[in-house]
Structure formats: C-alpha cells, structure tokens
Scaffold this active site. Structure first.
Site, PDB file in Angstrom:
ATOM      1  N   GLU A 198       0.846  -1.194   0.000  1.00 51.75           N
ATOM      2  CA  GLU A 198       0.000   0.000   0.000  1.00 51.75           C
ATOM      3  C   GLU A 198       0.887   1.251   0.000  1.00 51.75           C
ATOM      4  O   GLU A 198       1.838   1.339   0.781  1.00 51.75           O
ATOM      5  CB  GLU A 198      -0.893   0.022   1.244  1.00 51.75           C
ATOM      6  CG  GLU A 198      -1.921  -1.074   1.305  1.00 51.75           C
ATOM      7  CD  GLU A 198      -3.257  -0.682   0.675  1.00 51.75           C
ATOM      8  OE1 GLU A 198      -3.396   0.496   0.262  1.00 51.75           O
ATOM      9  OE2 GLU A 198      -4.144  -1.550   0.617  1.00 51.75           O
ATOM     10  N   HIS A 208      -4.162  -3.341  -8.152  1.00 52.03           N
ATOM     11  CA  HIS A 208      -5.473  -3.774  -7.660  1.00 52.03           C
ATOM     12  C   HIS A 208      -6.522  -3.579  -8.745  1.00 52.03           C
ATOM     13  O   HIS A 208      -7.470  -4.364  -8.877  1.00 52.03           O
ATOM     14  CB  HIS A 208      -5.827  -2.961  -6.410  1.00 52.03           C
ATOM     15  CG  HIS A 208      -6.807  -3.631  -5.505  1.00 52.03           C
ATOM     16  ND1 HIS A 208      -7.287  -3.031  -4.375  1.00 52.03           N
ATOM     17  CD2 HIS A 208      -7.394  -4.855  -5.549  1.00 52.03           C
ATOM     18  CE1 HIS A 208      -8.139  -3.851  -3.770  1.00 52.03           C
ATOM     19  NE2 HIS A 208      -8.220  -4.956  -4.461  1.00 52.03           N
ATOM     20  N   ASP A 268      -7.045   1.479  -7.927  1.00 48.71           N
ATOM     21  CA  ASP A 268      -5.684   1.728  -7.463  1.00 48.71           C
ATOM     22  C   ASP A 268      -4.689   0.751  -8.115  1.00 48.71           C
ATOM     23  O   ASP A 268      -5.063  -0.371  -8.432  1.00 48.71           O
ATOM     24  CB  ASP A 268      -5.604   1.642  -5.931  1.00 48.71           C
ATOM     25  CG  ASP A 268      -6.198   0.370  -5.338  1.00 48.71           C
ATOM     26  OD1 ASP A 268      -7.237  -0.093  -5.836  1.00 48.71           O
ATOM     27  OD2 ASP A 268      -5.630  -0.158  -4.365  1.00 48.71           O
TER      28      ASP A 268
END
Length: 274
Positions: A101, A173, A183
């Site tokens: 992330e 993603h 994303d």
C-alpha cells in the site's frame, strides 16, 4: 535492503518498523505482487485501520510519502489486501500475492478550486494533482501524485521481492478487481515500475499512449525545452528507457508534421496502448 525470515531489513541491519496486524490468514507462497493506494492521505490512518480487527483489511507493507516503510505481516503469511479478485486463472489473490500500500489520496473530488480526498476530506495541494483518465474509465478525474521518495522505495522493495520469491509479475489492484478498484491509478507509473521490478529490458514495457496532452522534451526534467507542441491525447509511443519518473520514447506516428520523433515525457501520463 534485504529479506530475512520473510521480514524486510534496512541497510543498517535493522528491520523496518513492524506492527503485527490481526487481519491475516494462513501460510503464503506468493506468485504476484499487487500495488495499491490507501485512498487516504496519512500513514497513521492506514496503520490504525490495518491494526483494527473490525477492518478485516491489511497488507504486507505500507510506504509513506517520505519513503518510510511499515510491515504488518511476514511475506509468507496471507494478508487481506486484494478482496474478491481474479488474475491468470486464480481467484482470491490474497492467497497468491504480496500487497504493498502506498499512502495516496487516489481519485479526488473538486470543491470550488480545491481538490479534496473524499475519504479523509483533506485538501490536496494543487501541485500534487494530475488530471488523467483511468484506463478503466471513459472520463478524466483528479488524482494525487506519488512522491519520488515513495516511488523509489517502492521500486527497491518490489525488485527485492520479485527476486527473493521469484514472482511472476507486478499488477495493480485495478487489474485484479477492475470493476471495484482503481488503485494504484493513472498517477502511478506502472509500465516502467513493472519493467524495472521484473528486471526486464526497458523496451519490453511496450507500446503506450498518453492520457493527456503531453510535452515531449530534450531531457528528463520539466526544465528541459520541448521538442514540439504538446503530443495529442492518444499518441502512440514506444518506451525505450526510463530515468526516475521520466521515459525516453519513440513516437510511432507523425505529430505536428514531424516523423521519427524521440524525446522525454513524464511517465505518469502514459497508459498501455490497446
């Protein structure tokens, strides 16, 4: 950096900050690396979320905008970053992938002359905003840019993970859950990132096109002069090499009456040609 016992170790020999998430599964033999953005603008909010059992969400790593890294689970343990997803015949990519992330507000909303992160309602400085069309969308949106320190840290980690675990590919993603997710989005230089992480020749990044009108320059910085008027949206190019957040491209069509045009463009405005 290096990986020991499935933990990320810094150059000074110490492990990166580790905060054990309760949101994890069984053992993992990873095949892919999946890149995400947090959709919020601070590392603290993401860390709190991943440590909350009610969140039912986590990732292996979080990379802040200053390049600092937090790990939440060893790389051989399943984290819950992908959700309902499919890729190359596999369903449920949590069981097959490592998740990273990046702290980034993602798709933004406009309020007057300000750009706002819709999750934490923070205003994004205008110089951190690009206007671009996501590859799965038909219209343009505002997106928060990633920082150079963040991208550099992510690249170093991605290349290390690919080598250590013999990963098959790096995906977004948005690739494994295209209906639900956007994303890491068009501000993320996925073409060059994937190419470098996988150790491929830069030419293998393939044919691309620009999602916005795009200046082509004599060097890899906005301070270099342009070679011609801005390239029209959708101009087809071949990425020959990359340098930081810039790509040296060969333009594959005549633009403004010029043939055989080569120069530098900002990688973040490039998308795969389809």
């Amino acid at each position: 950096m290096q990986i020991k016992n499935h933990l990320l170790i810094k150059d000074d020999g110490n492990a990166v900050t580790f905060k054990a998430t309760p949101n994890k599964g069984g053992s993992l033999t990873p095949q892919y690396l999946v890149m995400h953005y947090t959709a919020a603008t601070t590392a603290g909010s993401a860390i709190s979320w991943f440590l909350n059992p009610n969140a039912q969400a986590s990732a292996h790593l979080l990379i802040d905008r200053d390049g600092s890294i937090t790990q939440f689970a060893p790389f051989n343990v399943i984290t819950w970053h992908a959700g309902k997803s499919q890729w190359q015949g596999l369903s449920g990519l949590n069981k097959y992938s490592i998740g990273i992330e990046l702290v980034n507000g993602g798709r933004l909303t406009k309020s007057g002359n300000k750009w706002i992160c819709p999750v934490d309602h923070r205003t994004i400085p205008i110089d951190e905003v690009i206007i671009a069309r996501h590859k799965n969308d038909s219209t343009e949106s505002g997106w928060q840019e990633y920082t150079e320190k963040q991208l550099e840290a992510a690249m170093n980690v991605a290349a290390l993970l690919v080598k250590k675990y013999n990963l098959k590919d790096v995906v977004g993603h948005e690739d494994i859950a295209p209906i639900r997710k956007s994303d890491p989005g068009p501000a993320f230089p996925m073409l060059s990132f994937r190419s470098k992480a996988m150790g491929r020749n830069d030419k293998s990044s393939g044919e691309v096109k620009n999602s916005v009108e795009l200046n082509i320059r004599t060097g890899a910085a906005s301070s270099f002069p342009t070679l011609t008027k801005a390239l029209p949206v959708g101009t087809h190019m071949l990425v020959l090499r990359t340098e930081g957040t810039w790509s040296f491209v060969e333009v594959l069509q005549s633009v403004h009456g010029i043939m055989d045009l080569e120069g530098w463009v900002s990688t973040k405005y490039l998308i795969a040609a389809q």
